[in-house]
Structure formats: structure tokens, C-alpha cells
Motif scaffolding. Structure first.
Motif, PDB file in Angstrom:
ATOM      1  N   VAL A 400       0.850  -1.200   0.000  1.00 49.64           N
ATOM      2  CA  VAL A 400       0.000   0.000   0.000  1.00 49.64           C
ATOM      3  C   VAL A 400       0.885   1.249   0.000  1.00 49.64           C
ATOM      4  CG1 VAL A 400      -1.867   1.240   1.145  1.00 49.64           C
ATOM      5  CG2 VAL A 400      -1.734  -1.249   1.340  1.00 49.64           C
ATOM      6  N   LYS A 401       0.490   2.217  -0.801  1.00 49.65           N
ATOM      7  CA  LYS A 401       1.176   3.499  -0.831  1.00 49.65           C
ATOM      8  C   LYS A 401       0.178   4.608  -0.539  1.00 49.65           C
ATOM      9  CE  LYS A 401       4.185   6.404  -3.687  1.00 49.65           C
ATOM     10  NZ  LYS A 401       4.907   6.515  -4.981  1.00 49.65           N
ATOM     11  N   LEU A 402       0.589   5.546   0.308  1.00 52.29           N
ATOM     12  CA  LEU A 402      -0.263   6.689   0.639  1.00 52.29           C
ATOM     13  C   LEU A 402       0.145   7.894  -0.194  1.00 52.29           C
ATOM     14  CD1 LEU A 402      -2.415   8.029   2.499  1.00 52.29           C
ATOM     15  CD2 LEU A 402      -0.525   8.661   4.003  1.00 52.29           C
ATOM     16  N   LEU A 435      -8.828  -2.523  -0.070  1.00 53.23           N
ATOM     17  CA  LEU A 435      -7.780  -2.933  -1.000  1.00 53.23           C
ATOM     18  C   LEU A 435      -7.649  -4.453  -1.069  1.00 53.23           C
ATOM     19  CD1 LEU A 435      -5.010  -0.323  -0.137  1.00 53.23           C
ATOM     20  CD2 LEU A 435      -6.563  -0.312  -2.093  1.00 53.23           C
ATOM     21  N   GLU A 436      -7.411  -4.956  -2.269  1.00 56.67           N
ATOM     22  CA  GLU A 436      -7.223  -6.391  -2.462  1.00 56.67           C
ATOM     23  C   GLU A 436      -5.762  -6.769  -2.188  1.00 56.67           C
ATOM     24  OE1 GLU A 436      -9.435  -4.710  -6.169  1.00 56.67           O
ATOM     25  OE2 GLU A 436      -7.762  -4.145  -4.859  1.00 56.67           O
ATOM     26  N   THR A 437      -5.512  -8.066  -2.142  1.00 55.22           N
ATOM     27  CA  THR A 437      -4.141  -8.553  -2.047  1.00 55.22           C
ATOM     28  C   THR A 437      -3.448  -8.340  -3.387  1.00 55.22           C
ATOM     29  OG1 THR A 437      -4.754 -10.791  -2.729  1.00 55.22           O
ATOM     30  CG2 THR A 437      -4.836 -10.283  -0.358  1.00 55.22           C
ATOM     31  N   ALA A 438      -2.127  -8.479  -3.397  1.00 54.87           N
ATOM     32  CA  ALA A 438      -1.370  -8.277  -4.633  1.00 54.87           C
ATOM     33  C   ALA A 438      -1.820  -9.254  -5.716  1.00 54.87           C
ATOM     34  CB  ALA A 438       0.128  -8.433  -4.349  1.00 54.87           C
ATOM     35  N   ARG A 441      -5.202  -8.150  -7.128  1.00 51.17           N
ATOM     36  CA  ARG A 441      -5.073  -6.949  -7.946  1.00 51.17           C
ATOM     37  C   ARG A 441      -4.477  -7.286  -9.316  1.00 51.17           C
ATOM     38  NH1 ARG A 441      -5.705  -2.076  -5.564  1.00 51.17           N
ATOM     39  NH2 ARG A 441      -4.291  -1.106  -7.080  1.00 51.17           N
ATOM     40  N   LEU A 442      -3.477  -8.157  -9.329  1.00 52.37           N
ATOM     41  CA  LEU A 442      -2.892  -8.562 -10.606  1.00 52.37           C
ATOM     42  C   LEU A 442      -3.919  -9.286 -11.465  1.00 52.37           C
ATOM     43  CD1 LEU A 442       0.651  -9.759  -9.442  1.00 52.37           C
ATOM     44  CD2 LEU A 442       0.126  -7.761 -10.862  1.00 52.37           C
ATOM     45  N   ALA A 443      -4.731 -10.133 -10.825  1.00 54.16           N
ATOM     46  CA  ALA A 443      -5.770 -10.857 -11.569  1.00 54.16           C
ATOM     47  C   ALA A 443      -6.812  -9.903 -12.141  1.00 54.16           C
ATOM     48  CB  ALA A 443      -6.440 -11.886 -10.661  1.00 54.16           C
ATOM     49  N   ALA A 444      -7.019  -8.763 -11.480  1.00 52.77           N
ATOM     50  CA  ALA A 444      -7.995  -7.773 -11.946  1.00 52.77           C
ATOM     51  C   ALA A 444      -7.371  -6.758 -12.901  1.00 52.77           C
ATOM     52  CB  ALA A 444      -8.612  -7.050 -10.752  1.00 52.77           C
ATOM     53  N   GLY A 445      -6.106  -6.969 -13.252  1.00 58.13           N
ATOM     54  CA  GLY A 445      -5.434  -6.060 -14.172  1.00 58.13           C
ATOM     55  C   GLY A 445      -4.942  -4.783 -13.533  1.00 58.13           C
ATOM     56  N   LYS A 446      -4.757  -4.779 -12.205  1.00 55.95           N
ATOM     57  CA  LYS A 446      -4.291  -3.599 -11.493  1.00 55.95           C
ATOM     58  C   LYS A 446      -2.829  -3.764 -11.081  1.00 55.95           C
ATOM     59  CE  LYS A 446      -8.805  -2.630  -9.328  1.00 55.95           C
ATOM     60  NZ  LYS A 446      -9.506  -2.417  -8.041  1.00 55.95           N
ATOM     61  N   SER A 447      -2.239  -2.666 -10.642  1.00 54.94           N
ATOM     62  CA  SER A 447      -0.899  -2.724 -10.071  1.00 54.94           C
ATOM     63  C   SER A 447      -0.945  -3.496  -8.760  1.00 54.94           C
ATOM     64  CB  SER A 447      -0.385  -1.302  -9.811  1.00 54.94           C
ATOM     65  OG  SER A 447       0.762  -1.319  -8.985  1.00 54.94           O
ATOM     66  N   GLU A 449       0.462  -2.899  -6.122  1.00 59.78           N
ATOM     67  CA  GLU A 449       0.497  -1.962  -4.998  1.00 59.78           C
ATOM     68  C   GLU A 449      -0.768  -1.116  -4.988  1.00 59.78           C
ATOM     69  OE1 GLU A 449       3.947   0.739  -3.122  1.00 59.78           O
ATOM     70  OE2 GLU A 449       3.225   1.479  -5.042  1.00 59.78           O
ATOM     71  N   GLY A 450      -1.525  -1.201  -3.896  1.00 55.25           N
ATOM     72  CA  GLY A 450      -2.714  -0.387  -3.754  1.00 55.25           C
ATOM     73  C   GLY A 450      -2.373   1.033  -3.350  1.00 55.25           C
TER      74      GLY A 450
END
Length: 708
Positions: A400-402, A435-438, A441-447, A449-450
Motif C-alpha cells: 500500500v502506498k499513501l 484494498l485487495e491482495t497483490a 489486484r494482478l488478476a484484476a489487471g491492477k498494479s 500496490e494499492g
């Protein structure tokens, strides 16, 4: 009442520590973004070094010990022996967080925080070394060229342009407070070409029994383009722990930090020859702030620094609160005076009326100025939330990044202090539930890192704080099923998406399958809503499945004074916040549209908005006794939803002093606070958003003309 100067100095030191910690976190954030330069690293090092130096002056041994070890690792980074990497930056953030804990523990006279040794060991592992034990005595010169055999004084005639010649002799207290000459000499080496000679007495004893004896001194030639202020800054926080003499190339000698010999200090039998001060040119005394003074490192001899830094005065918060209360009384008395003049029938354009108008303007200016004193940027609060993100993401194993926006937005100090807990709950909720797990997120096409975004801005005379994430959004089917399972709603309830989202604010609600360190006990978001409501604020949710959620908090800029419109409803006087009002209009029967048995809408410029008659809504008169010629006041919430309030008459626009009702009466739906009018009458300050809240208990609005 006794006056303790040392207590004030100590309190000032901890205030400076907060500023240094803020600077430290800012610089680490730049380091983490990869946009740093050498000066960023120097800022990080100086912040830790300054905290250590001040702590040593007050005998805060635990704080000094931690800062010293942290500083040692930072020096490896500054010297280029340690390279910036994500794992390095992460550990530096942990070190800064632990340093902050040490400062607060020292301030509260509490034991040092747990986990210091683990953080120090992890930091030391970066350089392949463990923290040195107290019994170890290391005289290694480390990266500096020392001439241990020389005991000759500095020759003034050997000086060249741009060269500073120094003699540095620590007192015994220098070592006892955890300072290290090597770090100071390395700092000097960053300014230019340096030649260092260590002067060693013939009878120097290298033993544990004499480890803290001050027998060494150093002669230094520094060729640099740096100004005098930069050299002085390096020695600033050891000013009362050493003797230092400086000679410049033009033979002008500054003898600063020189003190009377410490009575308990043994004389140096083989002390190096003192530098002779030229009798032709009197020495210049440079006033350097001691450790407890300003940590902003302002060079009083530097015109450039003076131009960039505004002078500040530290004032006890209780004095400011008293000033705020007095200004509130001034506003009330000004209103009383204005009302008395009006009742006396004083004509317009008289000396009394003109003087009263000037008094009103002056009162407003004083009130604005006092409110500015209490206003503070939200940046320190946002920095605290950055630590929450690091700790919460580590606890649940998510990346996670703020990202923060609007850190310079200013809010009343009381509001900032009471926002810490609600924001902590909301950020933990976003990380744990949003936020999802890494892998997800990868499975959903996201980075992998949330991202959590924390922003602040001013809007319509209020401050708007938003917490958003790019997670999966609110699973409304799961929220509804959980609410039914916990018997928070009926199984056959028909709810809109917005109403389902707001179920998470119900006490006892939690979708966590098991209790963890972050959630699962059904306590959190209901506490958030209660805390925000107590501040006179409101919270709104918006969520898009698969894209994330956003929580918007709307708060008053100050909890002391507001601009309001004074209205009359039946025989009662009420105040509506001016920031919520869009316009006013005369109510006509043709503009009223009946919907159902109890609901009415107002047609205004082609739009239909809910119509609320404040008389029956607040219980001041029956709905059947609406006066002819009534007035509607169109108000709007932060989310853009509008409604129309029916009042009997508009009295005036006035600045009113806010008096809270929570301590005596508790929260009242639709009522934000109360105030005292010029004639001594108590008037309620309404909360338009609360009046139009669709979550309001239907038993309270059985005779309310409100659209369903």
C-alpha cells in the motif's frame, strides 16, 4: 505560582523535535520517490543529529542512544557507503517512527518504547555491522586522514583564500551525552577539502576506565566555498559541550563556543598550543542557539537566512483559547450594543451609527486574526496517517502506498486533534477491507500496490477531507447480507445503493470473517461517524465496484465563530449557517407540489427540491398554521443535494459565537449548536444537512413536509 525556566526550555525542545520529525518524514518521502539529491540526505542526517544533540543537553539517555545509532547508519548513506533502495527507505521510515516514539516517551517521562533494539539491528544489518556495545572503545579514524604525530599549532601565514582553520576540543560532557567527533569531522568533510590532525597527549591511556576522559583535540584545515554559517551549523548542537576556535584566511578569528573551563575537568598536561588571536582585529562573537533553542538552524549572521525565515513566537495553547473565548464575548457584546442602538432609534449617518459600524468591522478583523492563530495546516496529521498506512499494510501483508494532497490546508487546531482517531479507523478500514491482495489486484489487471489518497481542501466555508482507495469497492450484497445476519435491518428491507453503503456506520457492523488486529469486532466506523458528528461535520460515502471507494468528511473551519442568517420560526429565533445557503425566495402556493400524504416538493426554476417547514419539523407549531407570506431558504449539502427550508421571516445576517450542546444535551438531529444573541436570547444554530438526512427516524418526521 512558581516559574521554572528549565521546564519552559524543555517544552520548547520537544516542540522543536516535532518540527524536526516533520522535516525528517518529508525528506524520507522525497527519498522514497527517488527524486532526492545529496541535500535531501543531509537534511535527514541533520534532523536526527539535531534531536540527539538537544536530547543530550537534557540527559535523555534513551533518546540519545537510539538517535546516535540511527545517525551512524545515516552517515553511511551520506558518505556513499550505503545506497538508496526500497528496503533501505522502508527501514529508515521505521527508524523515524521509532525515533518519534522515543521523543514522545521522553516528553511524557515514560519508559522507552518497545522494539527499539529490533529496529536498530535491522538498520545496522544494512551496513553489515551490529550496534556497538557500551564497553567498546573505537579510536579508528574511519575515512579521514589523521596525522597522530603532529602537535604543531596552526600557522596563520599558511592560510589560503577560502580556507578556515579550526581547533576543536571536546569537554568530558561531550562524550557522556553520546556525541562522536568523527561524525562532526565527516560533516565538515562534506563541505570541501579537509586536513585533520589529531593532537594526542603522551600519557593518553587507552582503557575502559579512561574511555570518557577528554584528552584529544583536533586541528582542522578546511578549504571550502561554503559560508561561515554552514560550518557553525555543524557544531551548533554541541555548543556548550566543547571549545572551538576558528581562524579565517584573512586572519579574522572567531572564538565561539569557548567557555570557562569545567571545574571537574582535569587540565590537559600536553594540551596543544592555543591559537593566538590577533590584537589588531577584535574577535567577533557569534551568537549560536543552544540545543534547546530553535531547531530551524537560523543563522542570525546570515542576511539570506533572515530574509527566508519569518520570526515566530511560541505561545501556550491555553492562552490562545482564552483569547478565542474573549473574542467570542466581544462579538456578543458588539451585537448587544448594535441592538441597543437600534432600539434607541438612533438615526442613520450619525456619529454613533458610524462609530458602531467601524466597531463591527474592527471586531470582525480581530476575530479573523485570532482564528488564523489557531489555524494549522493538516500536514502533521497526514504524516501521522502515513505511519498508520505502513503499520496496517504490514499487518495484513498488502502493498500500500499513501498519496497526500492539500497538506497546506489550514484547519482549527481543535478540529485537527480530534480528527486523528476517525482518520485512523478509516484508513485501516480502507487497507483491510477496501484494498485487495497483490494477487487479486494482478488478476484484476491492477498494479500489485494499492493506493490510498488522503486529501484536504476548503469548500464553501468548510474543510473537505477525502479518503479514497483504488480497491474493489463496497460489496453491497455482502454488506446487506451481513446487516440482515446481525439483525441490523429487516430481511425484506428495500434499500438504495447509498443506504446500503451507509449500513457500515451502524454499531456492531463488520464484514470481517474473523477478528484480527485491525478489525472484526464491529467497532470502528460507527465511532467515526460519532466523532465527525461531534465536530459539527458530516460524512458521505461513494463507491464503484472494482474501482474503489471514497469517504468525504465535511467539517467547519473553526469551532468558535460562524457567519449566520438569523431567522424567525413561530416565536423562536434560529440561525442558519450562511455557507449552506444558496438563495432565498418568497413561498407561493403554485410552487408547492404535493407528493403523498405528508411530502411536498418545491418547484424552483424547473427543479423539484424537498420542502421542509421548520415550524412543525422542530415542534414549534402545527403544520396547519403555516403563515401567509412565508419565505423559503434554499440550502445545499456538500454532495450537491438541495432542499428548501420554510421560515416565517429573515431577521438579519450576523456573526455568531458557537456554543456546543453536546455536553449538556447530547447530539440533536438537525441542530448543530447554540448561540447567544445581542439581547441575551439563546438561539439554536441549525444543521441543514441533518434536517434533510433521509436516515432520520420516521417517527421524528411524521408531520414533516419532506419528500420521501
Amino acid at each position: 505560582m512558581s516559574h521554572d525556566p528549565m521546564a519552559e526550555i524543555r517544552a520548547s525542545f520537544f516542540v522543536e523535535c516535532e518540527e524536526l520529525l516533520e522535516t525528517l518524514h518529508d525528506a524520507l518521502a522525497v527519498l522514497d520517490e527517488g527524486t532526492h539529491d545529496d541535500e535531501t540526505i543531509n537534511i535527514i542526517f541533520r534532523a536526527v543529529h539535531s534531536i540527539k544533540g538537544g536530547a543530550g543537553a537534557f540527559g535523555l539517555d534513551d533518546l540519545v542512544a537510539f538517535a546516535h545509532q540511527f545517525e551512524t547508519v545515516l552517515d553511511e548513506l551520506r558518505g556513499g557507503r550505503l545506497q538508496v533502495a526500497p528496503n533501505v527507505t522502508r527501514l529508515f521510515f521505521q527508524g523515524a517512527d521509532m525515533l518519534q516514539d522515543h521523543v514522545r516517551a521522553a516528553q511524557a517521562d515514560e519508559p522507552p518504547p518497545d522494539g527499539s533494539d529490533e529496529v536498530l539491528s535491522a538498520l545496522a544489518a544494512l551496513t553489515g555491522d551490529m550496534p556497538a556495545s557500551e564497553e567498546e572503545v573505537d579510536f579508528a579514524p574511519a575515512m579521514l586522514s589523521f596525522d597522530f604525530g603532529s602537535d604543531e599549532g596552526l600557522a596563520p601565514e599558511e592560510a589560503v583564500a577560502g580556507t578556515w582553520q579550526m581547533e576543536f576540543t571536546p569537554h568530558p560532557t561531550f562524550y557522556a551525552s553520546g556525541n562522536d567527533p568523527l561524525l562532526l569531522l565527516r560533516s565538515l568533510a562534506t563541505l570541501g577539502d579537509i586536513d585533520v590532525r589529531c593532537l594526542i597527549p603522551d600519557d593518553l591511556a587507552l582503557s575502559i576506565d579512561h574511555a570518557e576522559d577528554s584528552r584529544l583535540s583536533w586541528q582542522i584545515d578546511l578549504t571550502t566555498s561554503a559560508e561561515r554559517a554552514e560550518i557553525e551549523e555543524i557544531f551548533e548542537f554541541v555548543s556548550d559541550l566543547c571549545a572551538l576556535e576558528i581562524r579565517s584566511a584573512d586572519a579574522i578569528v572567531d572564538n565561539f563556543f569557548a567557555e570557562d573551563p569545567i571545574p571537574d575537568e582535569p587540565p590537559l598536561e600536553h594540551a596543544p598550543p592555543a591559537i593566538q588571536i590577533s590584537e589588531d582585529v577584535p574577535p567577533t562573537i557569534v551568537d549560536i542557539a543552544p540545543p534547546q533553542a530553535s531547531a530551524q538552524n537560523v543563522d542570525k549572521t546570515s542576511d539570506k537566512a533572515a530574509e527566508k525565515t519569518n520570526p515566530t513566537v511560541r505561545v501556550d495553547l491555553e492562552r490562545i483559547d482564552r483569547l478565542v473565548n474573549l473574542v467570542g464575548e466581544l462579538v456578543i457584546n458588539q451585537a448587544m450594543l448594535a441592538q441597543s442602538v437600534a432600539l434607541a432609534g438612533v438615526a442613520e449617518d450619525t456619529a454613533v451609527q458610524n462609530g458602531l459600524e467601524e466597531f463591527m468591522i474592527l471586531t470582525r478583523d480581530i476575530q479573523d486574526s485570532v482564528m488564523m492563530i489557531r489555524a494549522q495546516p493538516v500536514k502533521p496529521l497526514f504524516q501521522r496517517m502515513a505511519r498508520i498506512v505502513r503499520e496496517a499494510s504490514g499487518a495484513v501483508g498488502k502493498q500500500v502506498k499513501l498519496r497526500t494532497e492539500g497538506e497546506t490546508t489550514e484547519v482549527d487546531k481543535t478540529v485537527i486533534e480530534r480528527l486523528a482517531d476517525p482518520l485512523t479507523h478509516m484508513i485501516r478500514n480502507a487497507i483491510d477491507h477496501g484494498l485487495e491482495t497483490a494477487e487479486q489486484r494482478l488478476a484484476a489487471g491492477k498494479s500489485p500496490e494499492g493506493t490510498v489518497v488522503l486529501s484536504a481542501r476548503h469548500s464553501s466555508g468548510r474543510v473537505l477531507i477525502e479518503i479514497s482507495d483504488d480497491g474493489a469497492g463496497i460489496n453491497r450484497d455482502r454488506v446487506r447480507a451481513t446487516a440482515i445476519e446481525r439483525k441490523l435491518i429487516a430481511a425484506d428491507s428495500v434499500l438504495s445503493d447509498n443506504e446500503i453503503d451507509n449500513l457500515i456506520f451502524l454499531p456492531g457492523f463488520s464484514t470481517a470473517k474473523q477478528v484480527s488486529a485491525l478489525s472484526g469486532r464491529g467497532v470502528g466506523m460507527d465511532v467515526v461517524q460519532s466523532a465527525i458528528t461531534a465536530l459539527g461535520g458530516r460524512i458521505k460515502i461513494s463507491s464503484n465496484p472494482g474501482q474503489g471507494s471514497q469517504f468525504s468528511i465535511s467539517l467547519p473551519l473553526t469551532l468558535a465563530v460562524l457567519d449566520g442568517m438569523v431567522v424567525r420560526v413561530a416565536d423562536q429565533t434560529l440561525v442558519i449557517p450562511l455557507s449552506a445557503i444558496i438563495e432565498t425566495a418568497t413561498l407561493t402556493p403554485a410552487a408547492i407540489k404535493q407528493v403523498g400524504a405528508h411530502s411536498q416538493l418545491l418547484l424552483i426554476r424547473g427543479d423539484l427540491v424537498p420542502l421542509i417547514d421548520l415550524g412543525p419539523r422542530l415542534g414549534f407549531r402545527p403544520a396547519s398554521q403555516r403563515p401567509t407570506g412565508a419565505i423559503v431558504i434554499l440550502v445545499q449539502k456538500e454532495d450537491g443535494v438541495r432542499s428548501a427550508l420554510i421560515v416565517d421571516a429573515i431577521m438579519e445576517q450576523r456573526q455568531v459565537v458557537i456554543k456546543g450542546l453536546d455536553q449538556n444535551y447530547g447530539p440533536i438531529t438537525g441542530v448543530a449548536a447554540a448561540t447567544i444573541l445581542g439581547d441575551g436570547q439563546i438561539a439554536l444554530i441549525l444543521d441543514p444537512a441533518g434536517l434533510t438526512d433521509r436516515q432520520t427516524d420516521r417517527s421524528q418526521v411524521s408531520d414533516l413536509s419532506l419528500a420521501g
